[in-house]
Design a protein around this motif. Structure first.
Motif, PDB file in Angstrom:
ATOM      1  N   LYS A   1      53.457   3.699  39.075  1.00 14.73           N
ATOM      2  CA  LYS A   1      54.251   3.362  40.080  1.00 14.73           C
ATOM      3  C   LYS A   1      55.500   2.465  39.616  1.00 14.73           C
ATOM      4  O   LYS A   1      56.352   2.161  40.135  1.00 14.73           O
ATOM      5  CB  LYS A   1      53.449   2.238  40.963  1.00 14.73           C
ATOM      6  CG  LYS A   1      52.076   2.749  41.575  1.00 14.73           C
ATOM      7  CD  LYS A   1      52.387   3.694  42.366  1.00 14.73           C
ATOM      8  CE  LYS A   1      50.881   4.381  42.903  1.00 14.73           C
ATOM      9  NZ  LYS A   1      50.098   5.147  42.129  1.00 14.73           N
TER      10      LYS A   1
ATOM     11  N   HIS B   1      58.897   2.264  37.542  1.00 10.43           N
ATOM     12  CA  HIS B   1      59.863   3.203  37.209  1.00 10.43           C
ATOM     13  C   HIS B   1      60.186   3.464  35.617  1.00 10.43           C
ATOM     14  O   HIS B   1      60.816   4.304  35.354  1.00 10.43           O
ATOM     15  CB  HIS B   1      61.197   2.724  37.846  1.00 10.43           C
ATOM     16  CG  HIS B   1      61.423   1.211  37.685  1.00 10.43           C
ATOM     17  ND1 HIS B   1      60.698   0.172  38.240  1.00 10.43           N
ATOM     18  CD2 HIS B   1      62.317   0.617  36.922  1.00 10.43           C
ATOM     19  CE1 HIS B   1      61.322  -0.873  37.946  1.00 10.43           C
ATOM     20  NE2 HIS B   1      62.089  -0.719  36.887  1.00 10.43           N
ATOM     21  N   PHE B   2      59.838   2.409  34.869  1.00  7.96           N
ATOM     22  CA  PHE B   2      59.898   2.648  33.455  1.00  7.96           C
ATOM     23  C   PHE B   2      58.907   3.358  32.991  1.00  7.96           C
ATOM     24  O   PHE B   2      59.157   3.901  32.022  1.00  7.96           O
ATOM     25  CB  PHE B   2      59.894   1.208  33.055  1.00  7.96           C
ATOM     26  CG  PHE B   2      61.248   0.373  33.063  1.00  7.96           C
ATOM     27  CD1 PHE B   2      62.209   0.883  32.462  1.00  7.96           C
ATOM     28  CD2 PHE B   2      61.255  -0.859  33.632  1.00  7.96           C
ATOM     29  CE1 PHE B   2      63.543   0.213  32.935  1.00  7.96           C
ATOM     30  CE2 PHE B   2      62.335  -1.429  33.833  1.00  7.96           C
ATOM     31  CZ  PHE B   2      63.471  -1.162  33.380  1.00  7.96           C
TER      32      PHE B   2
ATOM     33  N   ARG C   1      51.072  -3.140  30.607  1.00 11.84           N
ATOM     34  CA  ARG C   1      52.041  -4.388  30.148  1.00 11.84           C
ATOM     35  C   ARG C   1      51.250  -5.631  30.409  1.00 11.84           C
ATOM     36  O   ARG C   1      51.337  -6.729  29.615  1.00 11.84           O
ATOM     37  CB  ARG C   1      53.061  -4.363  31.230  1.00 11.84           C
ATOM     38  CG  ARG C   1      54.219  -5.189  30.730  1.00 11.84           C
ATOM     39  CD  ARG C   1      55.515  -5.225  31.775  1.00 11.84           C
ATOM     40  NE  ARG C   1      56.250  -4.030  32.499  1.00 11.84           N
ATOM     41  CZ  ARG C   1      56.640  -2.940  31.713  1.00 11.84           C
ATOM     42  NH1 ARG C   1      57.114  -3.225  30.551  1.00 11.84           N
ATOM     43  NH2 ARG C   1      56.876  -1.808  32.494  1.00 11.84           N
TER      44      ARG C   1
ATOM     45  N   CYS D   1      60.670  -4.684  31.884  1.00 10.62           N
ATOM     46  CA  CYS D   1      59.917  -4.807  33.170  1.00 10.62           C
ATOM     47  C   CYS D   1      61.231  -5.635  34.018  1.00 10.62           C
ATOM     48  O   CYS D   1      61.707  -6.493  33.519  1.00 10.62           O
ATOM     49  CB  CYS D   1      58.650  -5.723  33.038  1.00 10.62           C
ATOM     50  SG  CYS D   1      58.113  -6.276  34.542  1.00 10.62           S
TER      51      CYS D   1
ATOM     52  N   CYS E   1      54.513  -2.521  41.447  1.00  5.32           N
ATOM     53  CA  CYS E   1      53.037  -2.355  41.085  1.00  5.32           C
ATOM     54  C   CYS E   1      52.238  -3.171  42.028  1.00  5.32           C
ATOM     55  O   CYS E   1      51.108  -2.903  42.514  1.00  5.32           O
ATOM     56  CB  CYS E   1      52.734  -2.838  39.836  1.00  5.32           C
ATOM     57  SG  CYS E   1      53.978  -4.406  39.167  1.00  5.32           S
TER      58      CYS E   1
HETATM   59  S1  SF4 Z   1      57.159  -5.326  38.426  1.00  7.43           S
HETATM   60 FE1  SF4 Z   1      57.307  -4.398  36.145  1.00  7.43          FE
HETATM   61  S2  SF4 Z   1      55.694  -3.496  35.605  1.00  7.43           S
HETATM   62 FE2  SF4 Z   1      55.745  -3.804  37.897  1.00  7.43          FE
HETATM   63  S3  SF4 Z   1      56.749  -1.966  38.528  1.00  7.43           S
HETATM   64 FE3  SF4 Z   1      58.277  -3.326  38.264  1.00  7.43          FE
HETATM   65  S4  SF4 Z   1      59.079  -3.187  36.426  1.00  7.43           S
HETATM   66 FE4  SF4 Z   1      57.131  -1.959  36.372  1.00  7.43          FE
END
Ligand code: SF4
Ligand code: HEM
Ligand code: SF4
Lengths: 541, 351
Positions: free
Chosen positions: A104, A106-107, A121, A164, A170
């Motif tokens: 979910k 984007h990174f 993470r 992030c 998420c």
């Molecule tokens: S909050 Fe952080 S870990 Fe969660 S989807 Fe967004 S960028 Fe990714």
């Protein structure tokens, strides 16, 4: 962007296959790459606001010149935050690693790096948590998913906590609502305790503390810039839209991100505010003031620590109180609105010196903001349109085929979905939403939020913005969409290069730029160009 | 290569033989039939309460629900009260549906890269479906087991058994819940082993409960259909346990003690593991708080005063420039106190 591969190659190189040979804990040390990582915070900035352990260091060096007792500082900081934040403690304990959040982010989608899966993470911190704070973890060690803190782990934290954008996507999909953004926020707070920050956050913070805005624009220059817009507007419309500054006893204080004062295309949005306020002043006697002291809506303190967020945010209420306004109107900004909606009142309230916001023109009482006393400009404008108070000619936006990017924070930290869409539909005739799984609560980040919109991490930004860009491309191809509207200053800075790279031919605009282009000002000349100085289409025929 | 599931699998295997041999060969029936179950239950209760109290002790400084739908507004836009609940009742409903239907998990999608550089997100309901089956089967099995602890067996329980066994496979009838539990556990296990990213994030502690629960279901089914244990003696044992007059009847057999030992391990393991999501979901601040943050002030119990840059300090630094630019000031420069405010400036201006 010159050192990025072309977009076909970029896309084809993204590899989501997961390594099978090694356990993720065995992949240290991480390779901190240029193009992904951001530069370290300037010690002068840290010093200015009294952040701990300022020094010159670089994430690309071997030696980070950490304070001697850095492990102890982190351990104690961790412990303190477990007690202060139930979110942190619960999220450390209850993840079942079901993987629902994994794809979910984007990174992860844009880099394929498995440690960018939100769950992993979070595990970067959780593994240390198990070792330091749970008996079973300590006992079982690695097989129990625990590992002690080490320099290599620290480098890994730093690398991935700055990949992030705290977008909370998420958290929408997690069966327990585990919000990796919250974990990133705590992780970054911990890193800040030992002086590990990035300059793109630290320096705006220091600037904002001193001058009132991230860009360090001093009061006279801030005024100059708005006056410059006033001249431009006068050239285009023949109407003088001079705003008021620091006016005591005004009805409303207006605060917007300073990015809109500084860089295109945000500047056009700023011109939009000026024109809207001029219209309302002329027609209905609206009394609204700007302030150079509270000249920043955004809050990079939010990306530093809860305390820094509070210190910067305090200006809003302080200035509203000093000026004696009734309530505060907030401009188009993403994380600014998360701070206002979910933190400001708790941190710096109660705002009992203000009144429950009432739109002086329509009489609408914004009950949903009755305690915080701050209203979003799209709520305000939507209300005006509903009461037929604006004189709009949407055909002046007929050359635009518009789609709307829901910014992460107003979406998942506020629930502002219909207001901007309503405004857009009333100021332009061609609006197309992107596919359902990429908008509203499922919206994809621009890839540059939470302080990551620096120049040196362009590869990361293009990767993180890929899902957003890809969804824009879909409507670009299906409907000929050529305009990406947004209600966030970081978006207005971040999306243009993203579009240029992934979907050339799509321009970025703020919603109130479109409002202003459609708005008929009393006493205006025949409008020949839009705010960008481009000839209006109906005149070309 | 991946020793995480092997370790868990072996651990479960060893646990079974411990109990099997312990009772069959060494006659430690009292240990496995009475002492360990009591101890496990005690650990479960104390551990569970301790953990939940630990969470509850931590403050909730900010109201940070994840808003997944339209906010409350005065503009006539329909609020999504379920996904953006601003009242206590709506929050309860949101939580209720999370807990009984796993609503957030139902949103699950699967991301794919397609031809022509397109990214797609398709509905992925299998995790949701099997997680739901798993949990409901587990619940049913637990409730059905009450027949061993209650005398007489309540009517409602008998009704449940009738429903659960409506498929009438074989004799004695097959309970759907037992089979479903096993199937779902196997599905969740295979998912962990074969889906790359789920395997990558899995720890040994993710495999262990699945093997353990699979083991419980498997030994349970074995006792019912294959070895046909002596139900009457077992009920004697379980009733002894609940009435606090433990007795250990003869001839129960190692298979049952293996089953009971598994359950004891699960109970004792529970409070120290991710299985605590059972309690945690109720305390998750992104789900259990109302989204009325602008309407009702949330109080942070540890809110403390911070250093800010006041307007006075700001004006002191920029007064001349402000006056020159025609901006209003509180104190005109002539009246200004002698000592000039000299603030060091932060580093170079940022673009
Ligand atoms: S909050 Fe952080 S870990 Fe969660 S989807 Fe967004 S960028 Fe990714
Ligand atoms: C209330 C909402 C709940 C949700 C949304 C939920 C969801 C989940 C999910 C997604 C898994 C992971 C499956 C996997 O991939 O392995 C899981 C596992 C599990 N849950 Fe729940 N659960 C909930 C409540 C409960 C309750 C009340 C229990 C009571 C016993 C429970 C017991 C378990 C067990 C034993 C597992 C183990 C399987 C494993 O370790 O993977 N859950 N749950
Ligand atoms: S969705 Fe939630 S429970 Fe599942 S792996 Fe992600 S954070 Fe953990």
């Amino acid at each position: 962007m010159s050192d990025l591969p072309n977009r076909e190659a970029f896309f084809s190189n993204i590899d989501h296959s997961i390594p099978t040979a090694k356990d993720w804990m065995d992949t240290l040390p991480v390779d901190i790459r240029k193009g992904i990582a951001c530069y370290a915070g300037n010690p002068k900035s840290l010093e200015y606001v009294g952040l701990p352990n300022p020094r010159t260091w670089s994430c690309f060096d071997e030696d980070w010149q950490l304070p001697e007792n850095w492990q102890q500082i982190l351990h104690e900081g961790f412990k303190e935050r477990l007690e202060k934040f139930r979110s942190f403690k619960v999220f450390m304990d209850i993840c079942v690693r079901c993987g629902a959040c994994a794809d979910k982010c984007h990174f992860f989608i844009g880099t394929g790096d498995p440690k960018n899966m939100p769950v992993l993470r979070a595990e970067l911190l959780r593994s240390v948590y198990r070792n330091d704070f749970t008996r079973v973890g300590k006992l079982l060690g690695k097989i129990g998913g625990a590992r002690p803190m080490s320099l290599e782990v620290l480098r890994e934290w730093w690398y991935y906590l700055f990949q992030c954008t705290e977008c909370r996507r998420c958290s929408v999909f997690c069966p327990y609502g585990i919000d990796t953004a919250e974990i990133t926020i705590m992780g970054r707070e911990l890193l800040n305790l030992i002086g590990l920050n990035i300059d793109w956050i630290a320096t705006p913070v220091a600037n904002c503390y001193r001058t009132g805005n991230h860009l360090g624009i001093q009061p006279h220059a801030f005024k100059d810039m708005l006056e410059f817009f006033v001249e431009d507007i006068e050239d285009i419309t023949g109407v003088n839209c001079m705003p008021q500054f620091q006016k005591k006893g005004a009805d409303i204080l207006f605060i917007t991100p300073s990015g809109d004062v500084f860089a295109d295309p945000g500047t056009y949005t700023c011109m939009g505010y000026l024109m809207l306020f001029q219209f309302l002043k002329e027609k209905y006697g609206l009394d609204i003031t700007w302030s150079t002291y509270a000249s920043e809506g955004g809050n990079f303190g939010f990306f530093t620590s809860h305390e820094m967020m509070k210190r910067l945010n305090a200006k809003m209420y302080a200035e509203a109180k000093r000026l004696g306004v009734k309530w505060i109107l907030g401009g188009e900004c993403g994380h600014m609105w998360r701070v206002i909606n979910q933190y400001m009142d708790t941190m710096n309230g109660p705002a009992d010196f203000l009144e429950v916001p009432v739109n002086p023109i329509t009489g609408t009482r914004f009950e949903n903001a009755r305690s915080t006393k701050m209203v979003h400009i799209t709520e305000f404008t939507a209300d005006l349109i509903q009461h037929n108070k604006l004189d709009l000619d949407p055909s002046r936006n007929d050359h635009l085929k518009v789609t709307f990017h829901d910014s992460c924070n107003p979406s998942r930290g506020m629930g502002l979905f219909e207001e901007p869409r309503y405004v857009i539909r009333n100021v332009c005739n061609h609006f197309y939403d992107m596919p359902r799984n990429t908008i509203r609560e499922s919206t994809f980040c621009c890839g540059s939020g939470a302080g990551l919109n620096a120049g040196e991490d362009m590869e990361l930004r293009m990767a993180g913005g890929l899902p957003r860009a890809n969804a824009v491309k879909t409507v670009h191809e299906q409907h000929g969409v050529n305009t990406l509207a947004c209600i966030c200053a970081i978006d207005r800075a971040a999306l243009p290069p993203l579009m240029e790279y992934w979907v050339p031919g799509v321009e970025v605009t703020g919603v109130h730029e479109m409002v202003a282009n459609a708005l008929n000002l009393p006493g205006q000349n025949e409008r020949e160009t839009d705010l960008r100085g481009e000839e209006l289409p109906q005149l070309e025929e | 290569m991946n020793n995480k599931y092997m370790i868990s699998f072996i651990a479960v295997f060893v646990l079974f033989f411990l109990a099997y041999l312990g009772t069959e060969a060494l006659g430690l029936d009292v240990l496995f039939g009475v002492l360990i179950p009591y101890a496990a239950l005690a650990v479960f209760i104390v551990g569970f309460v301790y953990k939940v109290m630990g969470w509850a002790r931590s403050a909730v400084p900010f109201r940070i629900p994840t808003t997944c739908g339209q906010q409350e507004n005065q503009l006539g836009f329909r609020q999504n009260t379920l996904d953006c609940p601003s009242t206590a009742g709506a929050v309860v409903l949101r939580m209720f549906l999370e807990i009984v239907t796993f609503r957030s998990l139902f949103r699950n999608t699967r991301m794919n890269f397609r031809e022509g550089h397109k990214v797609s997100y398709n509905l992925e309901i299998f995790l949701w479906l099997f997680a739901l089956i798993f949990h409901y089967a587990f619940l049913t099995v637990i409730v059905r087991h009450l027949r061993f602890f209650l005398e007489p067996v309540p009517k409602a329980l008998q009704l449940l058994e009738t429903v659960d066994s409506f498929m009438q496979i074989g004799l004695p009838v097959l309970y759907l819940s037992g089979a479903a539990l096993l199937v779902a556990a196997v599905f969740l296990l295979l998912r962990r082993i074969f889906i790359g990213n789920v395997r990558y994030i899995s720890l040994a502690s993710d495999f262990f409960p699945l093997f353990l629960i699979g083991g419980i279901a498997f030994t349970g089914i074995l006792m019912r259909y294959v070895t046909k244990v002596d139900i009457v003696s077992i009920k004697q044992l379980t009733m002894g346990l609940v009435t606090l007059h433990p007795t250990v009847p003869e001839g129960i057999g190692g298979l049952f003690y293996g089953h009971l030992f598994f359950v004891s391990i699960l109970l004792a393991y529970f409070p120290f593991s991710k299985l605590m999501h059972l309690g945690g979901i109720f305390l998750s601040p992104t789900r259990n708080l109302p989204t009325d943050t602008r309407a009702t002030r949330h109080v942070n119990p540890w809110n403390y005063p911070v250093e800010t840059h006041t307007y006075e300090e700001y004006e002191d630094e920029f007064r001349e420039k402000m006056v020159e630019a025609g901006l209003p000031v509180e104190i005109m420069p002539e009246e200004q106190p002698a000592e000039e405010a000299e603030a060091d400036s932060p580093s170079e201006e940022k673009e």
